[in-house]
Design a protein around this motif. Sequence first.
Motif, PDB file in Angstrom:
ATOM      1  N   GLY A 279     -21.359   3.762 -29.926  1.00  0.00           N
ATOM      2  CA  GLY A 279     -21.006   2.336 -29.916  1.00  0.00           C
ATOM      3  C   GLY A 279     -20.782   1.814 -28.503  1.00  0.00           C
ATOM      4  N   LYS A 280     -21.162   2.603 -27.504  1.00  0.00           N
ATOM      5  CA  LYS A 280     -20.936   2.204 -26.103  1.00  0.00           C
ATOM      6  C   LYS A 280     -21.611   0.878 -25.754  1.00  0.00           C
ATOM      7  CE  LYS A 280     -22.926   5.783 -24.218  1.00  0.00           C
ATOM      8  NZ  LYS A 280     -23.412   6.500 -25.397  1.00  0.00           N
ATOM      9  N   SER A 281     -22.889   0.743 -26.146  1.00  0.00           N
ATOM     10  CA  SER A 281     -23.619  -0.464 -25.749  1.00  0.00           C
ATOM     11  C   SER A 281     -23.015  -1.722 -26.355  1.00  0.00           C
ATOM     12  CB  SER A 281     -25.080  -0.395 -26.188  1.00  0.00           C
ATOM     13  OG  SER A 281     -25.686   0.703 -25.605  1.00  0.00           O
ATOM     14  N   SER A 282     -22.745  -1.656 -27.661  1.00  0.00           N
ATOM     15  CA  SER A 282     -22.191  -2.853 -28.307  1.00  0.00           C
ATOM     16  C   SER A 282     -20.859  -3.219 -27.675  1.00  0.00           C
ATOM     17  CB  SER A 282     -21.963  -2.612 -29.804  1.00  0.00           C
ATOM     18  OG  SER A 282     -23.113  -2.076 -30.367  1.00  0.00           O
ATOM     19  N   LEU A 283     -20.037  -2.203 -27.438  1.00  0.00           N
ATOM     20  CA  LEU A 283     -18.720  -2.467 -26.845  1.00  0.00           C
ATOM     21  C   LEU A 283     -18.877  -3.017 -25.421  1.00  0.00           C
ATOM     22  CD1 LEU A 283     -15.615  -2.300 -26.785  1.00  0.00           C
ATOM     23  CD2 LEU A 283     -15.838   0.056 -25.972  1.00  0.00           C
ATOM     24  N   ALA A 284     -19.685  -2.349 -24.619  1.00  0.00           N
ATOM     25  CA  ALA A 284     -19.824  -2.762 -23.213  1.00  0.00           C
ATOM     26  C   ALA A 284     -20.344  -4.199 -23.105  1.00  0.00           C
ATOM     27  CB  ALA A 284     -20.754  -1.793 -22.487  1.00  0.00           C
ATOM     28  N   LYS A 285     -21.328  -4.524 -23.950  1.00  0.00           N
ATOM     29  CA  LYS A 285     -21.900  -5.883 -23.926  1.00  0.00           C
ATOM     30  C   LYS A 285     -20.842  -6.924 -24.272  1.00  0.00           C
ATOM     31  CE  LYS A 285     -26.138  -4.634 -25.756  1.00  0.00           C
ATOM     32  NZ  LYS A 285     -27.004  -4.576 -26.880  1.00  0.00           N
ATOM     33  N   GLU A 286     -20.074  -6.625 -25.312  1.00  0.00           N
ATOM     34  CA  GLU A 286     -19.068  -7.579 -25.764  1.00  0.00           C
ATOM     35  C   GLU A 286     -17.959  -7.752 -24.717  1.00  0.00           C
ATOM     36  OE1 GLU A 286     -19.438  -9.508 -28.250  1.00  0.00           O
ATOM     37  OE2 GLU A 286     -17.418 -10.416 -28.302  1.00  0.00           O
ATOM     38  N   LEU A 287     -17.579  -6.638 -24.084  1.00  0.00           N
ATOM     39  CA  LEU A 287     -16.530  -6.725 -23.055  1.00  0.00           C
ATOM     40  C   LEU A 287     -17.020  -7.571 -21.881  1.00  0.00           C
ATOM     41  CD1 LEU A 287     -15.214  -3.042 -22.949  1.00  0.00           C
ATOM     42  CD2 LEU A 287     -14.057  -5.039 -23.922  1.00  0.00           C
ATOM     43  N   ALA A 288     -18.275  -7.328 -21.483  1.00  0.00           N
ATOM     44  CA  ALA A 288     -18.825  -8.078 -20.346  1.00  0.00           C
ATOM     45  C   ALA A 288     -18.838  -9.573 -20.669  1.00  0.00           C
ATOM     46  CB  ALA A 288     -20.226  -7.583 -20.030  1.00  0.00           C
ATOM     47  N   LYS A 289     -19.177  -9.878 -21.923  1.00  0.00           N
ATOM     48  CA  LYS A 289     -19.237 -11.282 -22.346  1.00  0.00           C
ATOM     49  C   LYS A 289     -17.839 -11.909 -22.301  1.00  0.00           C
ATOM     50  CE  LYS A 289     -20.564 -13.556 -26.560  1.00  0.00           C
ATOM     51  NZ  LYS A 289     -21.092 -13.230 -27.885  1.00  0.00           N
TER      52      LYS A 289
END
Length: 226
Positions: free
Chosen positions: A19-29
């Motif tokens: 789930g790294k990508s989904s989490l990282a994208k959302e955090l960046a947003k």
Amino acid sequence: MKDLLRTFIVAIDGPNSSGKSSLAKELAKRLNITYIDTGAMYRALGYYFLEKGYEMTDESARLHMKEPKLEFGFKDGKTAVILDSKDISIDIRTPEIAMAASNISKLLPVREYLVQLQRDMSKSKSVVMEGRDIGTVVFPNAEVKIYLTADIKTRALRRKEDYKKIGKEIALDEVIAEIEKRDKQDMERENSPLKVAEDAVVFDNSEMSFEETVEKALEIINEKVN
Ligand code: DC
């Protein structure tokens, strides 16, 4: 969350499909900072070497890894990868390219080259960067280090869904086998293996909703950065 005033690095590492990508994208947003998907960089080189039929050895890597012009961006919520003007963003998401990425990522010249690019891409700005060696090698002094994991079945189901989205129906056992093989290879390689950084916060999100995972990560960031 309070306003974050200085630049900082959020390193997110962990095994495949945790789930790294989904989490990282959302955090960046939510934090309004840059998102960098380092796996896409290894995938792009793996794709190029497969396409050209190049061997995946140190010598061949030194000779060919800088040949293609690689551009990375972020479009419509997804990592965009352009190789010599061709958009390969979707082509690099197959099981074959995942394995090619894992294979090429073992080579020291490739790691040195991409780690330097990753550091350059993050100069004087805040970033959320996801991969396998971000908190251990790329940014050992990152302000925030998260090691995200989940049980194998949860991870395989997520990966199966990702494949479905690009039109690939793959049986669950096959997905499990692919993930286990790649995890083993990524954890046991000599150069920068996937491992938990000493100062990383480890969390297992198997039983957590996406929103809970994001909230927990934001709490960790707030605590470490402010
Ligand atoms: O995150 P991903 O599944 O897109 O990564 C593909 C492969 O690339 C992964 O199996 C190992 C390698 N990789 C790496 O060695 N180091 C990174 N920082 C990111 C990915």
